[in-house]
Write a protein that holds these residues in place. Structure first.
Motif, PDB file in Angstrom:
ATOM      1  N   ALA A  81      -1.152  10.027   2.104  1.00 49.60           N
ATOM      2  CA  ALA A  81      -0.623  10.712   3.288  1.00 49.60           C
ATOM      3  C   ALA A  81       0.458   9.861   3.955  1.00 49.60           C
ATOM      4  O   ALA A  81       1.479  10.380   4.414  1.00 49.60           O
ATOM      5  CB  ALA A  81      -1.755  11.020   4.271  1.00 49.60           C
ATOM      6  N   GLU A  82       0.245   8.541   3.981  1.00 53.30           N
ATOM      7  CA  GLU A  82       1.249   7.659   4.584  1.00 53.30           C
ATOM      8  C   GLU A  82       2.553   7.685   3.788  1.00 53.30           C
ATOM      9  O   GLU A  82       3.648   7.730   4.367  1.00 53.30           O
ATOM     10  CB  GLU A  82       0.699   6.228   4.662  1.00 53.30           C
ATOM     11  CG  GLU A  82       1.606   5.298   5.432  1.00 53.30           C
ATOM     12  CD  GLU A  82       1.150   3.840   5.380  1.00 53.30           C
ATOM     13  OE1 GLU A  82      -0.071   3.594   5.410  1.00 53.30           O
ATOM     14  OE2 GLU A  82       2.029   2.967   5.280  1.00 53.30           O
ATOM     15  N   LEU A  83       2.425   7.696   2.463  1.00 56.20           N
ATOM     16  CA  LEU A  83       3.617   7.764   1.609  1.00 56.20           C
ATOM     17  C   LEU A  83       4.380   9.068   1.849  1.00 56.20           C
ATOM     18  O   LEU A  83       5.607   9.071   1.991  1.00 56.20           O
ATOM     19  CB  LEU A  83       3.211   7.647   0.134  1.00 56.20           C
ATOM     20  CG  LEU A  83       4.345   7.790  -0.891  1.00 56.20           C
ATOM     21  CD1 LEU A  83       5.279   6.589  -0.845  1.00 56.20           C
ATOM     22  CD2 LEU A  83       3.789   7.963  -2.307  1.00 56.20           C
ATOM     23  N   GLY A 128      -7.377  18.087  -0.625  1.00 57.12           N
ATOM     24  CA  GLY A 128      -8.011  18.639   0.576  1.00 57.12           C
ATOM     25  C   GLY A 128      -7.845  17.704   1.758  1.00 57.12           C
ATOM     26  O   GLY A 128      -7.457  18.115   2.853  1.00 57.12           O
ATOM     27  N   ARG A 129      -8.113  16.433   1.526  1.00 53.43           N
ATOM     28  CA  ARG A 129      -7.997  15.461   2.622  1.00 53.43           C
ATOM     29  C   ARG A 129      -6.544  15.301   3.089  1.00 53.43           C
ATOM     30  O   ARG A 129      -6.276  15.257   4.285  1.00 53.43           O
ATOM     31  CB  ARG A 129      -8.551  14.100   2.179  1.00 53.43           C
ATOM     32  CG  ARG A 129     -10.069  14.034   2.271  1.00 53.43           C
ATOM     33  CD  ARG A 129     -10.547  12.629   1.997  1.00 53.43           C
ATOM     34  NE  ARG A 129     -11.985  12.497   2.197  1.00 53.43           N
ATOM     35  CZ  ARG A 129     -12.543  12.101   3.335  1.00 53.43           C
ATOM     36  NH1 ARG A 129     -11.795  11.784   4.383  1.00 53.43           N
ATOM     37  NH2 ARG A 129     -13.857  12.010   3.429  1.00 53.43           N
ATOM     38  N   VAL A 130      -5.617  15.238   2.135  1.00 55.68           N
ATOM     39  CA  VAL A 130      -4.213  15.061   2.511  1.00 55.68           C
ATOM     40  C   VAL A 130      -3.727  16.279   3.302  1.00 55.68           C
ATOM     41  O   VAL A 130      -3.019  16.139   4.301  1.00 55.68           O
ATOM     42  CB  VAL A 130      -3.333  14.798   1.254  1.00 55.68           C
ATOM     43  CG1 VAL A 130      -1.854  14.864   1.603  1.00 55.68           C
ATOM     44  CG2 VAL A 130      -3.680  13.439   0.652  1.00 55.68           C
ATOM     45  N   PRO A 169       0.848   0.576   1.387  1.00 60.29           N
ATOM     46  CA  PRO A 169       0.369   1.356   2.526  1.00 60.29           C
ATOM     47  C   PRO A 169      -0.372   0.470   3.528  1.00 60.29           C
ATOM     48  O   PRO A 169      -0.917  -0.569   3.154  1.00 60.29           O
ATOM     49  CB  PRO A 169      -0.574   2.373   1.899  1.00 60.29           C
ATOM     50  CG  PRO A 169      -1.039   1.743   0.640  1.00 60.29           C
ATOM     51  CD  PRO A 169       0.061   0.853   0.165  1.00 60.29           C
ATOM     52  N   ASN A 170      -0.358   0.938   4.748  1.00 65.15           N
ATOM     53  CA  ASN A 170      -0.993   0.191   5.824  1.00 65.15           C
ATOM     54  C   ASN A 170      -2.477   0.574   5.920  1.00 65.15           C
ATOM     55  O   ASN A 170      -2.909   1.227   6.857  1.00 65.15           O
ATOM     56  CB  ASN A 170      -0.235   0.524   7.116  1.00 65.15           C
ATOM     57  CG  ASN A 170      -0.715  -0.305   8.276  1.00 65.15           C
ATOM     58  OD1 ASN A 170      -1.304  -1.367   8.092  1.00 65.15           O
ATOM     59  ND2 ASN A 170      -0.502   0.206   9.478  1.00 65.15           N
ATOM     60  N   VAL A 171      -3.237   0.192   4.892  1.00 60.05           N
ATOM     61  CA  VAL A 171      -4.672   0.510   4.869  1.00 60.05           C
ATOM     62  C   VAL A 171      -5.450  -0.762   4.543  1.00 60.05           C
ATOM     63  O   VAL A 171      -4.882  -1.736   4.046  1.00 60.05           O
ATOM     64  CB  VAL A 171      -5.016   1.603   3.825  1.00 60.05           C
ATOM     65  CG1 VAL A 171      -4.389   2.930   4.194  1.00 60.05           C
ATOM     66  CG2 VAL A 171      -4.577   1.184   2.427  1.00 60.05           C
ATOM     67  N   SER A 172      -6.740  -0.733   4.833  1.00 55.82           N
ATOM     68  CA  SER A 172      -7.552  -1.922   4.578  1.00 55.82           C
ATOM     69  C   SER A 172      -8.914  -1.507   4.040  1.00 55.82           C
ATOM     70  O   SER A 172      -9.228  -0.317   3.949  1.00 55.82           O
ATOM     71  CB  SER A 172      -7.739  -2.707   5.868  1.00 55.82           C
ATOM     72  OG  SER A 172      -8.573  -1.957   6.730  1.00 55.82           O
TER      73      SER A 172
END
Lengths: 248, 323
Positions: free
Chosen positions: B81-83, B105-107, B177-180
């Motif tokens: 989604a961030e991309l 579905g989530r996106v 991506p800005n995820v952790s």
């Protein structure tokens, strides 16, 4: 434990589909509607959790007034009460998921169960979407589930095998066939279900994201070459598979 | 449609077949709209991604970090989604299988985007994206239009044919991506592959048995025929409900919907729920002793006879071509 279970109303799987007058939906005349078969596994799993840990099982349905008939069957299986987000005509999965998530925000379930898919539009969309709207983990197409405290361990089907996935409550689970053996309601349960409450909710209206333009019955011309079982006839079929279909 | 993103799944030093199908479908849309096409892959080798050149893909993003070594629906979808948001993609294609359904579905919920799952055709008409999708287990198809700025489709495997259209180079661009770890809400802790067994969803040929097989002890007939043809073993609901075979093999409305090149139905009468799950197969061969069985109505080739006689003879004949 608050348990929310999605229930949808679908045509019986034996239904012969006839396109309706609008050319976009099925002709419902004479069609028997049932609880979506996968939702029965979802509900059964919710009921078993309640029996083990105590709590409340609430079913949630997005659909028309006529959905009440299948909601009564879910109540007869043992759900405590039901919610109907009432809407007539076509709605897309985004609409269903958004409105279910809206209700879940008030009810605060520890776990939300759905069937892996509704056997009408076969979209497999709602469980993951609801999880995303609520910021919850999700495990879909689950055929075995263990819950211990807040720890959730699920076995689920992926292409070419199975995998074990872990998460924690609260979460969203979608049920695959084989998760359990759904119970048949007994007569006293059916009678009791008549007095259980069905709360009607007016949905949040959303711009449709998906519009149906038409519906058709797929027709595929088949060769229909049917023969007997003599050696010669079987050899002829194999020759056709080789030369005509080119699959051998 | 200006920018199309395709979800790619590296598998050893290639991509999964469905990835090439998705690239081809995206290329066909781009030819009609002059949209650009990019891929997105998690942790693929350079060699695997390079294979996409054969199908005309010139650019792909690669999210390459240990964090993504194992799949998580919430983590992967957040990164995708961030991309999409940062690079302004407006059409995203996923494969219609367990992971693809979850991610799409989530996106779509994350980006407030229109999404249609399990598409079997995509087209552009007057600038609109029009898709076709089976409903009621394939008993009917709908044509639908997707509204809004971002559109998402998952495409049914085995339906869009991957066609070659080679390009000289593919640019592989890293995306961070800005995820952790905190975004990983689910953990895959174990994977059990059906070793040596082909899944009915992936197979080019599926050989299924029904009630006519009489008992699990005779299923070796189905297995031998499938093995000879290099196909997967399927089952009717009756056989699964009787406990003779696992549910993962079930073809039909409450099982899997398959569209192989050849579907062989042995001792299956053809209940409407079963037909729904296999009638989009390219060729259908039916073997049944009842000449009035509904399965013959949808078959290209049919043999009326006892499968216990027919299958061994069939195997013998096919061997002649295999040698």
């Amino acid at each position: 434990m608050n348990i929310l279970v999605g229930i949808s109303r679908v045509p019986d799987t034996a239904t012969k589909i006839i396109i309706g007058a609008d050319g976009k939906s099925i002709d419902e005349k004479g069609v028997k509607f049932i609880i979506n078969p996968y939702d029965e596994f979802a509900l059964e799993e919710g009921l078993r959790l309640k029996e083990k840990y105590g709590g409340t099982v609430v079913t949630i349905t997005v659909g028309p007034e006529a959905s009440k008939e299948v909601i009564r069957s879910a109540l007869a299986m043992g759900a405590d009460r039901a919610v109907l987000i009432k809407t007539e005509g076509f709605f897309d999965s985004f609409f269903a998921a958004k409105n279910i998530a809206n209700y879940a925000k008030q009810f605060n379930p520890e776990i939300i169960f759905f069937g892996r898919q509704s056997v009408d539009f076969d979209s497999l969309m709602v469980p993951a979407m609801v999880a995303e709207f609520l910021g919850l983990p999700s495990i879909t197409i689950v055929s075995k589930l263990t819950i211990d405290g807040t720890k959730v361990v699920a076995e689920r089907d992926v292409v070419g095998g199975k995998e074990i996935v872990e998460t924690t409550l609260p979460c969203v689970i979608s049920a695959q066939k084989g998760l359990n053996e759904p119970r048949y309601p007994k007569l006293p349960d059916i009678l009791k279900a008549k007095n259980k409450p069905i709360e009607e909710i007016t949905p949040e209206q959303l711009e449709p994201k998906v519009e149906i333009l038409g519906m058709e019955i797929p027709l595929r011309a088949r060769k229909n070459k049917i023969v007997g079982d003599s050696d010669q006839e079987i050899a002829e079929i194999v020759k056709l598979l080789h030369e005509d279909a080119k699959v051998i | 449609m200006k920018k199309i993103l395709v979800y790619l799944e590296p598998l050893e030093n290639k991509l999964k077949r469905v990835s090439y199908e998705l690239i081809t479908a995206a290329r066909q849309i781009s030819e009609k709209t002059s949209a650009t096409v990019s891929g997105i892959a998690f942790n693929g080798t350079k060699e695997a991604l390079e294979t996409a050149k054969e199908f005309g893909l010139q650019h792909t993003y690669l999210i390459d970090a240990p964090l993504f070594a194992s799949y998580s629906a919430s983590l992967f979808s957040k990164a995708i989604a961030e991309l999409i948001r940062s690079k302004e993609f407006d059409l995203i294609l996923f494969p219609a299988h367990t992971y693809g359904f979850e991610l799409a579905g989530r996106v779509s919920a994350n980006l407030d985007a229109a999404y249609v799952s399990d598409c079997i055709a995509l087209d552009i008409s007057n600038g609109d994206l029009i898709v076709k999708k089976p409903v009621y287990a394939g008993k009917s198809h709908i044509t639908a239009k997707l509204n809004g700025n971002i559109k998402i489709c998952s495409l049914r495997p085995n339906v869009f044919t991957a066609t070659s259209s080679p390009v000289a180079e593919i640019q592989i661009e890293k995306f961070e991506p800005n995820v952790s770890e905190a975004d990983r809400k689910e953990c895959v802790v174990n994977v059990m592959k059906n070793e040596g067994k082909l899944d009915v969803l992936e197979a080019d040929i599926v050989v299924s048995g029904g009630r006519g097989i009489k008992g699990p002890e005779y299923y070796h007939l189905i297995e031998s025929l499938a093995a000879l043809l290099g196909g997967a073993v399927g089952s009717s609901r009756a056989v699964v409900d009787a406990g003779w075979r696992p549910h993962s093999e079930q073809v039909g409305q409450t099982g899997k919907t398959v569209s192989p090149t050849l579907y062989v139905a042995c001792g299956i009468s053809g209940a409407i729920q079963h037909l729904a799950g296999m009638s989009s197969s390219k060729y259908i061969l039916a073997i049944n002793k009842d000449k009035d069985a509904p399965i013959f109505k949808v078959a290209d080739y049919g043999i009326v006879g006892d499968l216990f006689n027919v299958i061994p003879k069939l195997i013998e004949e096919i061997k002649k071509y295999k040698e």
